[in-house]
Write an enzyme that holds these catalytic residues in place. Structure first.
Site, short mmCIF file in Angstrom:
data_model
loop_
_atom_site.label_atom_id
_atom_site.label_comp_id
_atom_site.label_asym_id
_atom_site.label_seq_id
_atom_site.Cartn_x
_atom_site.Cartn_y
_atom_site.Cartn_z
N HIS A 144 -7.02 -4.80 -13.63
CA HIS A 144 -5.63 -4.34 -13.78
C HIS A 144 -4.74 -5.19 -12.91
O HIS A 144 -5.13 -5.64 -11.84
CB HIS A 144 -5.51 -2.86 -13.35
CG HIS A 144 -4.30 -2.20 -13.90
ND1 HIS A 144 -3.07 -2.28 -13.29
CD2 HIS A 144 -4.11 -1.49 -15.02
CE1 HIS A 144 -2.18 -1.62 -14.00
NE2 HIS A 144 -2.79 -1.13 -15.07
N ASP A 165 -8.22 2.08 -20.48
CA ASP A 165 -8.68 1.73 -21.83
C ASP A 165 -10.20 1.75 -21.97
O ASP A 165 -10.71 1.59 -23.08
CB ASP A 165 -8.15 0.34 -22.20
CG ASP A 165 -6.64 0.36 -22.30
OD1 ASP A 165 -5.97 -0.48 -21.65
OD2 ASP A 165 -6.11 1.25 -22.97
C1 SDX Z 1 -3.16 -1.80 -19.55
O1 SDX Z 1 0.38 -3.11 -16.40
C2 SDX Z 1 0.02 -1.93 -16.76
O2 SDX Z 1 0.34 -0.95 -16.11
C3 SDX Z 1 -0.83 -1.89 -18.01
C4 SDX Z 1 -1.41 -0.51 -18.35
C5 SDX Z 1 -0.33 0.49 -18.70
O3 SDX Z 1 -0.57 1.71 -18.58
O4 SDX Z 1 0.76 0.02 -19.18
O5 SDX Z 1 -2.17 -0.02 -17.26
C6 SDX Z 1 -2.30 -0.58 -19.57
O6 SDX Z 1 -2.75 -2.79 -20.09
C7 SDX Z 1 -4.45 -1.78 -18.78
C8 SDX Z 1 -5.18 -3.16 -18.81
C9 SDX Z 1 -5.89 -3.29 -20.15
N1 SDX Z 1 -6.43 -4.66 -20.32
C10 SDX Z 1 -7.76 -4.88 -20.31
O7 SDX Z 1 -8.61 -4.02 -20.03
C11 SDX Z 1 -8.14 -6.31 -20.68
C12 SDX Z 1 -9.22 -6.81 -19.70
N2 SDX Z 1 -8.54 -6.94 -18.43
C13 SDX Z 1 -8.07 -8.27 -18.10
O8 SDX Z 1 -7.58 -9.02 -19.18
C14 SDX Z 1 -7.24 -8.26 -16.83
O9 SDX Z 1 -7.87 -7.47 -15.91
C15 SDX Z 1 -5.79 -7.89 -16.89
C16 SDX Z 1 -5.03 -8.61 -17.95
C17 SDX Z 1 -5.63 -6.42 -17.07
C18 SDX Z 1 -5.22 -8.30 -15.57
O10 SDX Z 1 -5.40 -9.73 -15.55
P1 SDX Z 1 -5.17 -10.55 -14.24
O11 SDX Z 1 -3.79 -10.36 -13.82
O12 SDX Z 1 -5.68 -11.96 -14.38
O13 SDX Z 1 -6.10 -9.73 -13.29
P2 SDX Z 1 -6.26 -10.03 -11.82
O14 SDX Z 1 -5.23 -10.93 -11.26
O15 SDX Z 1 -6.44 -8.69 -11.18
O16 SDX Z 1 -7.65 -10.84 -11.88
C19 SDX Z 1 -8.29 -11.13 -10.72
C20 SDX Z 1 -9.48 -11.99 -11.13
C21 SDX Z 1 -9.13 -13.17 -12.01
O17 SDX Z 1 -10.08 -14.19 -11.67
P3 SDX Z 1 -9.55 -15.41 -10.71
O18 SDX Z 1 -8.40 -16.06 -11.47
O19 SDX Z 1 -9.15 -14.76 -9.41
O20 SDX Z 1 -10.77 -16.31 -10.60
O21 SDX Z 1 -10.42 -11.21 -11.90
C22 SDX Z 1 -10.60 -11.83 -13.18
C23 SDX Z 1 -9.44 -12.73 -13.41
O22 SDX Z 1 -9.85 -13.82 -14.24
N3 SDX Z 1 -10.62 -10.74 -14.14
C24 SDX Z 1 -11.63 -10.45 -14.94
C25 SDX Z 1 -11.23 -9.32 -15.66
N4 SDX Z 1 -10.01 -8.97 -15.27
C26 SDX Z 1 -9.61 -9.85 -14.33
N5 SDX Z 1 -12.82 -11.04 -15.14
C27 SDX Z 1 -13.62 -10.48 -16.08
N6 SDX Z 1 -13.32 -9.36 -16.82
C28 SDX Z 1 -12.12 -8.78 -16.62
N7 SDX Z 1 -11.80 -7.69 -17.32
#
Ligand code: SDX
Length: 392
Positions: free
Chosen positions: A270, A327
């Site tokens: 998140h 989700d």
């Molecule tokens: C919602 O914003 C909101 O409030 C959204 C929401 C709402 O109520 O409106 O809460 C609803 O959208 C929830 C999120 C749903 N999406 C998913 O579940 C999709 C899978 N999640 C990822 O795509 C991701 O976690 C995001 C998009 C949600 C966040 O992406 P970020 O901003 O890149 O996450 P981060 O900065 O916290 O990541 C830190 C690290 C990164 O690696 P580095 O660049 O540091 O090497 O963790 C990695 C990311 O690549 N990472 C993941 C991951 N999520 C983040 N690696 C593997 N699997 C994942 N799910």
């Protein structure tokens, strides 16, 4: 010669905003609607009561709740001519594609009568939007399964009405299961608002230009559809179905950690929560309630729970503070209710309409509100003179 400018816009970016509606502490895993913890609201209120709280800032008295409930109930029908809009879609269109178009089309019915500078007109737009979203979402579902639209009924509650519009058929009435209706009501409450997420910021930015609220909500629906945002609930269930069994989990955990692999664990991580998403805990409990109520055991729930257990112990996910989000469990729950994965994000949009329209109205009520205008850091070419074609 190219140069990198760092541009000082000379004022605070309009990308951030002030709001009194929702508070999130991502480190603690706290979510409050108007100061009340989401867990308490999910357990003790229903959709209408919490929608009133988000809109008006206080929990309603019984009289206020009854009046609001009536205002919503008596706006649930759509113009009969609206039905013709659906004929333009292919039957296999994704319901979110239909929702984007249909909700935007509401502008054609109400744009002229919605003076956004008139508080009473704004109030009617709020009621219309919250009331008609279930009707439109149910119509999108019925259209894609080739069944006739079902009219809303005034003798049913908000969520029961939506279930009836989705699952009732002319051949037989739909028997409403109170446990399912209560669980779906709880799920809607969890999804209602979430501060300045991507889709809510989209609605605010669109609304800041003075666009009508129906077009703004359509913009929010388009943004929510993305798999990184509201589309993650459908993607998470598709991922669990692809994993299929507990013994395949290590392979997918490895893929999620491999930077060369675009695969991410859907339903994990998140932008704000660096702790457990408080909504995911309530969602997991709701999934058990629904599966017990319908008397099925879903092997994907076992896969989900084992995936969560392994991920929460894995140093990559611990280091990056990746926890299940709202989700992760919602797809299992909604599938058990009879919804296809393509309807999961429309359900998210139905609930989030309350937060979108509440924040749209909050923004318009701010006398100092200006049009949103985020700036950029320019990294393009430095200023240079034109070169004629024959000298290039
Ligand atoms: C919602 O914003 C909101 O409030 C959204 C929401 C709402 O109520 O409106 O809460 C609803 O959208 C929830 C999120 C749903 N999406 C998913 O579940 C999709 C899978 N999640 C990822 O795509 C991701 O976690 C995001 C998009 C949600 C966040 O992406 P970020 O901003 O890149 O996450 P981060 O900065 O916290 O990541 C830190 C690290 C990164 O690696 P580095 O660049 O540091 O090497 O963790 C990695 C990311 O690549 N990472 C993941 C991951 N999520 C983040 N690696 C593997 N699997 C994942 N799910």
């Amino acid at each position: 010669q190219t140069g990198k400018f760092t541009f000082d816009p000379g004022y605070t970016s309009t990308a951030s905003c002030e709001s009194q509606i929702t508070f999130i502490d991502g480190g603690e895993g706290t979510l409050l609607y108007r100061g009340y913890p989401i867990e308490q609201l999910a357990e003790n209120t229903d959709f209408i009561e919490t929608a009133y709280l988000l809109l008006e800032g206080e929990l309603p008295t019984s009289e206020q709740c009854a009046e609001f409930r009536n205002n919503i109930t008596y706006h649930t029908m759509v113009h009969e001519h609206f039905n013709k809009f659906f004929d333009g879609f292919r039957r296999d269109a994704h319901p979110m594609a239909i929702m984007c178009g249909a909700v935007g089309a509401l502008s054609a019915f109400y744009h002229d009568s919605t003076d956004i500078n008139d508080p009473q007109a704004r109030k009617v737009a709020v009621h219309r939007m919250i009331a008609k979203m279930p009707t439109i979402a149910a119509m999108a579902y019925k259209y894609t399964v080739g069944q006739p639209f079902v009219y809303p009924r005034n003798d049913l509650g908000y969520t029961e009405n939506f279930l009836n519009m989705c699952f009732s058929v002319p051949a037989e009435d739909y028997e409403i299961n109170k446990t399912l209706a209560d669980a779906l009501d709880k799920i809607f409450i969890l999804h209602m608002d979430h501060e300045q997420n991507a889709s809510t910021s989209t609605v605010r930015l669109a609304g800041s230009s003075g666009a009508n609220p129906f077009a703004c909500i359509a913009a929010g629906i388009a943004c929510l559809w993305g798999p990184a945002h509201g589309g993650a609930n459908e993607a998470a269930l598709n991922m669990l179905m692809e994993i299929g069994s507990v013994d395949k989990i290590p392979e997918y955990i490895g893929r999620a950690k491999d930077k060369s692999d675009p695969f991410r664990l859907m339903g994990f991580g998140h932008r704000v929560y660096k702790n457990y998403d408080p909504r995911a805990k309530v969602m997991q409990k709701a999934s058990h309630e629904v599966l017990d109520a319908v008397g099925i055991s879903d092997p994907l729930l076992d896969v989900a729970k084992e995936l969560e257990r392994i991920a929460l112990e894995d140093e990559y996910f611990v280091e990056k503070k990746l926890y299940p989000n709202i989700d992760f469990y919602s797809g299992i729950t909604l599938r058990a209710m009879g919804f296809p994965p393509s309807m999961f994000t429309p359900l998210f949009a139905l609930a989030r309409t309350v937060g979108w329209i509440a924040q749209w109205r909050e923004m318009l009520e701010d006398p100092n509100q200006k049009i949103g205008r985020p700036r950029q850091i320019y990294t393009g070419a430095a200023k240079r003179d034109f070169v004629p074609m024959n000298q290039r």
